[in-house]
Design an enzyme around this catalytic site. Structure first.
Site, mmCIF file in Angstrom:
data_model
loop_
_atom_site.group_PDB
_atom_site.id
_atom_site.type_symbol
_atom_site.label_atom_id
_atom_site.label_comp_id
_atom_site.label_asym_id
_atom_site.label_seq_id
_atom_site.Cartn_x
_atom_site.Cartn_y
_atom_site.Cartn_z
ATOM 1 N N GLY A 22 0.653 -1.223 0.236
ATOM 2 C CA GLY A 22 -0.147 -0.126 -0.117
ATOM 3 C C GLY A 22 0.812 1.293 -0.114
ATOM 4 N N GLU B 200 -2.561 5.063 -13.114
ATOM 5 C CA GLU B 200 -3.317 3.844 -13.524
ATOM 6 C C GLU B 200 -4.634 4.670 -13.379
ATOM 7 O OE1 GLU B 200 -2.611 -0.022 -12.131
ATOM 8 O OE2 GLU B 200 -4.539 -0.022 -11.240
ATOM 9 N N GLU C 282 -1.562 -7.394 -9.939
ATOM 10 C CA GLU C 282 -0.171 -7.715 -9.530
ATOM 11 C C GLU C 282 -0.276 -8.987 -9.124
ATOM 12 O OE1 GLU C 282 1.544 -5.496 -6.497
ATOM 13 O OE2 GLU C 282 -0.188 -4.491 -5.990
ATOM 14 N N ARG D 130 4.818 -13.340 -2.201
ATOM 15 C CA ARG D 130 5.402 -13.798 -0.808
ATOM 16 C C ARG D 130 3.909 -14.408 -0.002
ATOM 17 N NH1 ARG D 130 2.540 -9.476 1.496
ATOM 18 N NH2 ARG D 130 2.588 -7.349 -0.049
ATOM 19 N N VAL E 161 -0.577 -11.252 4.741
ATOM 20 C CA VAL E 161 -1.064 -11.070 6.280
ATOM 21 C C VAL E 161 -2.597 -11.850 5.956
ATOM 22 C CG1 VAL E 161 -2.260 -9.670 7.678
ATOM 23 C CG2 VAL E 161 -0.267 -8.824 6.579
#
Lengths: 498, 164
Positions: A170, A205, A293, A297, A300
């Site tokens: 973010g 964007e 995107e 990884r 959360v």
């Protein structure tokens, strides 16, 4: 399988990774900085080593040195810190230590966001309208660049988002409603992303109004097999952090859902994806979705998928890093019922959500069936000011969505944290909102929650009585004692001065 | 028995509170002519109340240090307290109103209205229990008013100086 694994992280995610390590019989090495010395991840580990350099959890060289020194065969980066740094992953690869995550090349490819979107577009999938060229803004924005940006923005149309080329978490994302605000937003975004990523390139964007944020959890092994663990809805974001997530995403037609899954798998294959990752999409009000995107990884939000599927994603990550095949086939992935997750942050809802560090005086977690709390919190432990304010993730499961929502509402009511302010009250409002209960919401819900449901007259009166009692009790503390603390207004003066 | 007017989110209740002598965790409150039993577990004056039972209804609460608000459930409620048995608007120090922590004699007044003071600076010297005690400013600010003069005897909780 590895004998020993180092966890290059702290807080709730470090605790969560240690738990799986112990269940797999893999010894866990914790690292910690001075402020985290008494933190839960240190206590639960098999071995713990203090980080001695100022870089702390971000110092890849120091982490690698500790891995070699302790004989760890693998490093799990968790999220944040070293999770998506291709140069660190390359250093691990060169040192012969397994990095629990995608190879450096795949991470770099996912991170180059414009290239990644163009690659996905070339394969025939939809992506949001965006500028094809990044503004390398390492220099001050001159008049020429400013005019170029304004032209590009005019072509895209407002509202639009200023995004970081290597962003994530973010940071660096700014929404711009009109041309007047564009240049200042770009400056801010560059400062922010430069601070966090050392990369100040940005692009523009087009905003999809009323969009929902949907994502698909994928796993890929080193044999080239890729599967998905279903979808999540992450529309409820504040500062681009997902406050509430659910799996599966509500109100998707079966055909839409399977198209979403197939698209995610197709995109993951484009990147020869290995490890755990999330393919993220925006869905417009017509039901069309656009790739945004890949998060290369663990996220959360991973526990909400774990609750819905029963798959331990960290366990799969570690197996993949050890070169083992995925432990289950796509057909064996069984999404049952509904899972909802809330992110509990130490932040003050009555003070612009500023982080609220401190010491947890009371920490009472909710209990009962089908409920999970991932946290490093316990009574007496410190919430340091240096790090992300995430304190806990609370996940519940129910046989259907309605039950899951009600279970989350009661779990939030049960959660008691004293000593720091938290966003629990906000989460209670979100979960109590009629649109959330109906499953009909998009990314704009947080800005227009139902006005706080008024207390009944009786409970308002009860709280007035409670205040009167608190006042009477408080006065007792002041009567008999002669306080000596400076700020109580008291100080003993010496007679000699009078 | 204490008589307190509590204004919560703009609505005022007049409440009589009596603490039971036999059990200090038990209180009786009278409001709108109705008597309500209140149970405060622990009832430690030096600790904030974490939960209590009003009538048959339990509440988990967070009180502001100066009783300016209370949090319960999904909301924070604005509070104003007025002790109807004393002339002091707000009972608790720490909000800029400096009150006598024990009864005594004012021997010196060290500030005057309009003066800038810093946190910890002495504002009044109060003699009590054979000791001179410097009363210090709880925070920095401007002296709004001084309610006492040297030689004056003050009661417990009497307003001395207000800093804004």
């Amino acid at each position: 399988m590895f004998n020993k694994l180092l966890i290059a992280n702290r807080g709730a995610i470090a605790v969560r990774i240690i738990r799986t390590c112990r269940e797999m019989g893999v010894a866990a090495v914790a690292v910690f900085d001075e402020g985290d010395r008494s933190s839960l991840h240190v206590r639960l580990a098999d071995e713990c080593v203090q980080l001695q350099t100022p870089g702390g959890y971000l110092d890849g060289d120091e982490i690698l040195r500790i891995a070699k020194q302790t004989g760890a065969e693998a490093i799990h980066p968790g999220y944040g810190f070293l999770a998506e740094r291709p140069e660190f992953i390359r250093a691990c690869e060169e040192a012969g230590i397994a990095f629990v995550g995608p190879p450096s090349g795949a991470v770099a490819a996912c991170q180059a966001k414009i290239d990644a979107m163009e690659r996905v577009r070339a394969a025939g999938y939809r992506i949001p309208v965006h500028t094809r060229t990044a503004l390398d803004a390492t220099t001050a924005l001159n008049d020429e660049e400013a005019r170029q940006l304004l032209d590009q923005a005019q072509e895209l149309g407002y509202p639009l988002a200023v995004k970081s080329c290597s962003g994530g978490r973010g940071r660096g994302t700014r929404v711009v409603e009109e041309a007047d605000a564009l240049i200042e937003s770009v400056r801010q975004a560059r400062r922010e992303t430069g601070n966090v990523y050392g990369d100040r390139r940005i692009y523009l964007e087009k905003i999809i109004p009323g969009a929902r944020h949907l994502e698909v959890q994928v796993l890929g092994d080193s044999q080239g097999r890729i599967l998905h663990l279903g979808d999540r809805d992450g529309s409820l974001q504040r500062n681009n952090q997902k406050m509430v997530g659910e799996a599966p995403a509500p109100n998707l037609a079966p055909a839409q859902r399977s198209e979403l899954w197939e698209t995610a798998l197709g995109i993951a294959r484009l990147f020869d994806y290995q490890g755990a990752g999330t393919v993220e999409f925006l869905m417009d009000s017509e039901g069309a979705f656009y790739f945004t995107e890949i998060k290369a990884r663990i996220q959360v939000e991973h526990p909400v998928t774990e609750m819905a599927t029963g798959v331990d994603i960290v366990r799969e990550q570690i197996r993949i890093a050890a070169g083992l095949p995925l432990s289950l086939a796509q057909e064996a992935v069984n999404m049952r019922g509904w899972a909802i997750q809330c992110r509990i942050n130490a932040e003050d809802p009555w003070n612009h959500y500023l982080p609220s560090p401190g010491v947890l005086r009371r920490f009472r977690m909710p209990g009962g069936a089908h409920l999970r709390v991932d946290t490093y919190g316990c009574a007496g432990c410190a919430v340091p000011v240096e790090y992300d304010p995430i304190l806990a993730t609370l996940v519940v499961w129910g046989e259907d969505r309605d039950l899951a929502v009600r279970r989350m509402a009661r779990a939030l009511d049960e959660f008691t944290i004293r000593g720091v302010q938290t966003n629990l009250t906000l989460l209670r409002q979100i979960i109590g909102d009629s649109r959330l209960a109906g499953g009909v919401y998009d990314t704009s819900l947080l800005g227009r929650l139902d006005a706080a449901q008024p207390e009944s007259d009786k409970s308002e009166r009860d709280l007035a009585v409670a205040a009167a009692v608190a006042y009477v009790l408080r006065n007792q503390a002041q009567t008999p004692v002669i306080p000596e603390r400076l700020f109580s207004g008291w100080h003993r003066a010496s007679r000699a001065t009078s | 028995m204490s008589k307190i007017a509590v204004t919560i989110d703009g609505r005022t209740y007049e409440i009589d509170v009596r603490q039971h002598a036999a059990d200090p965790t038990e209180f009786s409150a009278t409001v709108d002519g109705e008597e309500i039993d209140v149970y405060v577990p622990g009832a430690d004056p030096s600790q904030p109340i974490e939960w209590l039972v009003v009538g048959r209804r339990p509440y988990e609460v967070v009180f502001d240090r100066n009783l300016r608000w209370v949090q319960s459930g999904r909301r924070r409620h604005h509070l104003e307290l007025h002790d109807m048995e004393s002339s002091f608007a707000r009972p608790v120090s720490g909000d800029g109103r400096i009150k006598a922590p024990i009864p005594g004699l004012i021997t010196r007044v060290l500030v005057e209205p309009g003066q800038q003071v810093t946190a910890g600076q002495s504002v009044v010297v109060l003699e009590a229990m054979k000791m001179e005690n410097e009363i210090r400013a709880p925070r920095s600010g401007v002296v709004l008013r001084v309610d006492v003069q040297p030689g004056q005897s003050v009661a417990l909780d009497a307003m001395l100086v207000e800093i804004g």
